[in-house]
Design a protein around this motif. Structure first.
Motif, PDB file in Angstrom:
ATOM      1  N   ILE A   1       0.830  -1.218   0.000  1.00  0.00           N
ATOM      2  CA  ILE A   1       0.000   0.000   0.000  1.00  0.00           C
ATOM      3  C   ILE A   1       0.859   1.261   0.000  1.00  0.00           C
ATOM      4  CG2 ILE A   1      -1.897  -1.189   1.190  1.00  0.00           C
ATOM      5  CD1 ILE A   1      -1.115   0.527   3.709  1.00  0.00           C
ATOM      6  N   GLY A   2       2.173   1.085  -0.121  1.00  0.00           N
ATOM      7  CA  GLY A   2       3.056   2.253  -0.094  1.00  0.00           C
ATOM      8  C   GLY A   2       3.059   2.936   1.251  1.00  0.00           C
ATOM      9  N   ALA A   3       3.080   2.159   2.325  1.00  0.00           N
ATOM     10  CA  ALA A   3       2.959   2.702   3.679  1.00  0.00           C
ATOM     11  C   ALA A   3       4.087   3.668   4.005  1.00  0.00           C
ATOM     12  CB  ALA A   3       2.946   1.564   4.689  1.00  0.00           C
ATOM     13  N   THR A   4       3.747   4.728   4.718  1.00  0.00           N
ATOM     14  CA  THR A   4       4.719   5.704   5.206  1.00  0.00           C
ATOM     15  C   THR A   4       5.174   5.329   6.611  1.00  0.00           C
ATOM     16  OG1 THR A   4       3.051   7.098   6.244  1.00  0.00           O
ATOM     17  CG2 THR A   4       3.520   7.489   3.893  1.00  0.00           C
ATOM     18  N   ALA A   5       6.183   6.012   7.100  1.00  0.00           N
ATOM     19  CA  ALA A   5       6.640   5.782   8.473  1.00  0.00           C
ATOM     20  C   ALA A   5       5.507   6.004   9.472  1.00  0.00           C
ATOM     21  CB  ALA A   5       7.817   6.701   8.786  1.00  0.00           C
ATOM     22  N   ASP A   6       4.618   6.966   9.200  1.00  0.00           N
ATOM     23  CA  ASP A   6       3.489   7.214  10.089  1.00  0.00           C
ATOM     24  C   ASP A   6       2.528   6.026  10.116  1.00  0.00           C
ATOM     25  OD1 ASP A   6       4.403   9.689  10.838  1.00  0.00           O
ATOM     26  OD2 ASP A   6       3.163  10.793   9.393  1.00  0.00           O
ATOM     27  N   ASP A   7       2.352   5.371   8.964  1.00  0.00           N
ATOM     28  CA  ASP A   7       1.479   4.193   8.912  1.00  0.00           C
ATOM     29  C   ASP A   7       2.046   3.060   9.761  1.00  0.00           C
ATOM     30  OD1 ASP A   7      -0.398   5.335   7.112  1.00  0.00           O
ATOM     31  OD2 ASP A   7       0.906   4.857   5.415  1.00  0.00           O
ATOM     32  N   TYR A   8       3.348   2.819   9.642  1.00  0.00           N
ATOM     33  CA  TYR A   8       3.976   1.788  10.472  1.00  0.00           C
ATOM     34  C   TYR A   8       3.836   2.138  11.950  1.00  0.00           C
ATOM     35  CZ  TYR A   8       6.301  -0.312   6.382  1.00  0.00           C
ATOM     36  OH  TYR A   8       6.573  -0.944   5.192  1.00  0.00           O
ATOM     37  N   ALA A   9       4.075   3.398  12.296  1.00  0.00           N
ATOM     38  CA  ALA A   9       3.991   3.810  13.696  1.00  0.00           C
ATOM     39  C   ALA A   9       2.583   3.618  14.241  1.00  0.00           C
ATOM     40  CB  ALA A   9       4.422   5.268  13.835  1.00  0.00           C
ATOM     41  N   PHE A  10       1.591   3.919  13.425  1.00  0.00           N
ATOM     42  CA  PHE A  10       0.200   3.754  13.852  1.00  0.00           C
ATOM     43  C   PHE A  10      -0.119   2.285  14.127  1.00  0.00           C
ATOM     44  CE2 PHE A  10      -4.142   2.627  12.603  1.00  0.00           C
ATOM     45  CZ  PHE A  10      -4.893   3.408  13.467  1.00  0.00           C
TER      46      PHE A  10
ATOM     47  N   ILE B   1       9.529   3.879  16.951  1.00  0.00           N
ATOM     48  CA  ILE B   1       8.448   3.013  17.445  1.00  0.00           C
ATOM     49  C   ILE B   1       8.887   2.303  18.721  1.00  0.00           C
ATOM     50  CG2 ILE B   1       7.077   0.946  16.929  1.00  0.00           C
ATOM     51  CD1 ILE B   1       7.240   1.773  13.950  1.00  0.00           C
ATOM     52  N   ILE B   2      10.093   1.762  18.702  1.00  0.00           N
ATOM     53  CA  ILE B   2      10.593   1.021  19.868  1.00  0.00           C
ATOM     54  C   ILE B   2      10.711   1.939  21.088  1.00  0.00           C
ATOM     55  CG2 ILE B   2      12.610  -0.185  20.798  1.00  0.00           C
ATOM     56  CD1 ILE B   2      13.067  -1.285  17.935  1.00  0.00           C
ATOM     57  N   LYS B   3      11.274   3.110  20.902  1.00  0.00           N
ATOM     58  CA  LYS B   3      11.467   4.029  22.030  1.00  0.00           C
ATOM     59  C   LYS B   3      10.137   4.490  22.622  1.00  0.00           C
ATOM     60  CE  LYS B   3      15.957   5.660  20.367  1.00  0.00           C
ATOM     61  NZ  LYS B   3      16.702   6.741  19.683  1.00  0.00           N
ATOM     62  N   ALA B   4       9.118   4.616  21.779  1.00  0.00           N
ATOM     63  CA  ALA B   4       7.810   5.054  22.265  1.00  0.00           C
ATOM     64  C   ALA B   4       7.073   3.950  23.021  1.00  0.00           C
ATOM     65  CB  ALA B   4       6.961   5.541  21.086  1.00  0.00           C
ATOM     66  N   HIS B   5       7.495   2.680  22.829  1.00  0.00           N
ATOM     67  CA  HIS B   5       6.793   1.554  23.445  1.00  0.00           C
ATOM     68  C   HIS B   5       7.797   0.561  24.031  1.00  0.00           C
ATOM     69  CE1 HIS B   5       3.063   2.829  21.383  1.00  0.00           C
ATOM     70  NE2 HIS B   5       3.861   3.110  20.367  1.00  0.00           N
ATOM     71  N   ALA B   6       8.897   1.040  24.587  1.00  0.00           N
ATOM     72  CA  ALA B   6      10.006   0.171  24.983  1.00  0.00           C
ATOM     73  C   ALA B   6       9.590  -0.914  25.971  1.00  0.00           C
ATOM     74  CB  ALA B   6      11.135   1.012  25.571  1.00  0.00           C
ATOM     75  N   LYS B   7       8.628  -0.625  26.842  1.00  0.00           N
ATOM     76  CA  LYS B   7       8.224  -1.620  27.828  1.00  0.00           C
ATOM     77  C   LYS B   7       7.489  -2.801  27.205  1.00  0.00           C
ATOM     78  CE  LYS B   7       8.018   1.509  31.803  1.00  0.00           C
ATOM     79  NZ  LYS B   7       7.162   2.081  32.874  1.00  0.00           N
ATOM     80  N   LYS B   8       6.974  -2.620  25.983  1.00  0.00           N
ATOM     81  CA  LYS B   8       6.252  -3.695  25.312  1.00  0.00           C
ATOM     82  C   LYS B   8       7.092  -4.371  24.225  1.00  0.00           C
ATOM     83  CE  LYS B   8       2.084  -4.029  27.118  1.00  0.00           C
ATOM     84  NZ  LYS B   8       0.898  -3.755  26.300  1.00  0.00           N
TER      85      LYS B   8
END
Length: 387
Positions: free
Chosen positions: A163-172, A217-224
């Motif tokens: 779908i041509g995903a952007t970095a924002d799509d992956y983050a979402f 993405i990792i830094k925003a959710h490091a505990k998971k």
């Protein structure tokens, strides 16, 4: 003595030279987490139209191989690309595989750790039109893995590049999934040498931009995030990325070319393992990691060094066909009674490749039952017209 074909289109005599390692459990707790990614075999008598529909899995042989890995103290990466996800094994089969494997793991005396792939392959790419569709597909599979008692690996999905995903799509999508996860998960970065449909993953073609996207993405959710598996076959990339991870987040190497140095580490950082290669070289992998846990680096490198040429041969381009070599070695070692694979995948490699794998496996000391290996190699050679 065997007569083996060579890449020079010749037949040459070969006599076994290696002193085989005896498969066994480690004597001490390992200091690296080690997941071996395992393959699947089909029931040769029950398979019908192998290129169409769900495979008729040979559950006895498939689970027997997993217990062979468990007996050597290795964890398991289940229902991943090594198990032919998207290349002959569909989601209903993968789900049953996860459920059966988890029952085996829970009953095994060593209580092995098992992480299982959750992806989006229950849906056609044409059905995954946006990030909400991708999220829903992932969530369904993640729920199934958690219900079976496995740790979740969020597999790389072909749907994002499609779908041509952007970095924002992956983050979402990844952000929502990590929020929903019952326990820390393993992320999965599979290079396009393993699957060309994954080119441009994390929304970028270049490594540095893609790295920054997934690190955010990792830094925003490091505990998971328990860790991230990287399969890019580039040691420098992995070392640079590894050094940028938040404290407590593991790097699971998927580099089937450079695993020995990456696992040993650079004195500051080191990688854990989530490798298809470990399913091929299980006795050497288990005993090398045991040596590492004993701080015996000489034995560690002595055991691993001859396995690297073998792994490079198994994972040679086109890399996505590596599963055939792993199944072949399971058969040679007596861990399975055949190596008939879903979609007839054993035909993805030629007899010369199998002959070279045989030579290198002998030299790496991972033909644990030499007489069985020789008899079976002779059968395969005869099938290909080599007496």
């Amino acid at each position: 003595m065997l007569t083996l074909p060579t890449y020079a289109n010749k037949l040459e005599p070969y006599r076994l030279t290696g002193e085989p390692l005896v498969p066994r459990a480690p004597e001490v707790p390992l200091t690296r987490t080690a997941f071996a990614a395992a393959h699947v075999v089909s029931d040769p008598l029950a398979e019908r139209d192998p290129w169409v529909g769900s495979p008729a899995v040979d559950w006895e042989n498939t689970l027997r191989f997993r217990n062979w890995l468990f007996d050597q103290g290795l964890g398991l990466a289940e229902a991943m690309d090594t198990a032919q996800r998207g290349m002959g094994v569909d989601w209903p089969t993968a789900k049953e595989l996860i459920e059966r494997t988890m029952r085996e793991a829970k009953a095994h005396p060593l209580k092995p750790r098992v992480a299982c792939g959750a992806g989006t392959d229950q849906k056609l790419l044409s059905e995954l039109k946006n990030r909400d569709d991708i999220l829903a597909a992932y969530a369904e599979q993640m729920e199934a893995v958690e219900a079976a008692g496995g740790q979740v690996i969020l597999m790389a999905s072909r749907a994002f590049p499609a779908i041509g995903a952007t970095a924002d799509d992956y983050a979402f999508v990844y952000g929502r999934l990590l929020d929903q996860a019952a326990a820390p998960v393993v992320l999965h970065w599979l290079g396009d040498m393993f699957d060309p449909a994954l080119a441009g993953y994390w929304g970028a073609a270049d490594f540095e931009t893609a790295s920054s996207a997934v690190l955010d993405i990792i830094k925003a959710h490091a505990k998971k995030v328990d860790g991230i598996k990287i399969s890019l076959l580039n040691q420098a990339y992995e070392e640079r990325f590894r050094a940028r991870l938040p404290e407590g987040v593991r790097l699971y190497t998927g580099d089937d070319f450079n695993y020995a140095d990456l696992i040993a580490g650079d004195g500051t950082h080191y990688s854990h393992a989530l490798l298809g290669a470990f399913a091929a070289i299980a006795p050497a992998a288990s005993q090398a990691l045991e040596a590492l846990a004993k701080d015996d680096m000489e034995t560690y490198h002595t055991l691993f060094a001859p396995t690297v040429p073998l792994s490079r041969e198994i994972f040679k381009a086109p890399t996505q066909f590596y599963k055939a070599g792993i199944a072949f070695l399971a058969w040679l070692n007596g861990a399975q009674s055949h190596f008939i694979m879903p979609a007839g995948f054993q035909s993805a490699r030629e007899i010369t490749h199998y002959a070279e794998v045989f030579r290198l496996a002998d030299q790496a000391r991972v033909l644990s039952k030499p007489e069985v290996a020789v008899d079976r190699m002779k059968l395969l050679l005869k099938l290909h017209g080599v007496e």
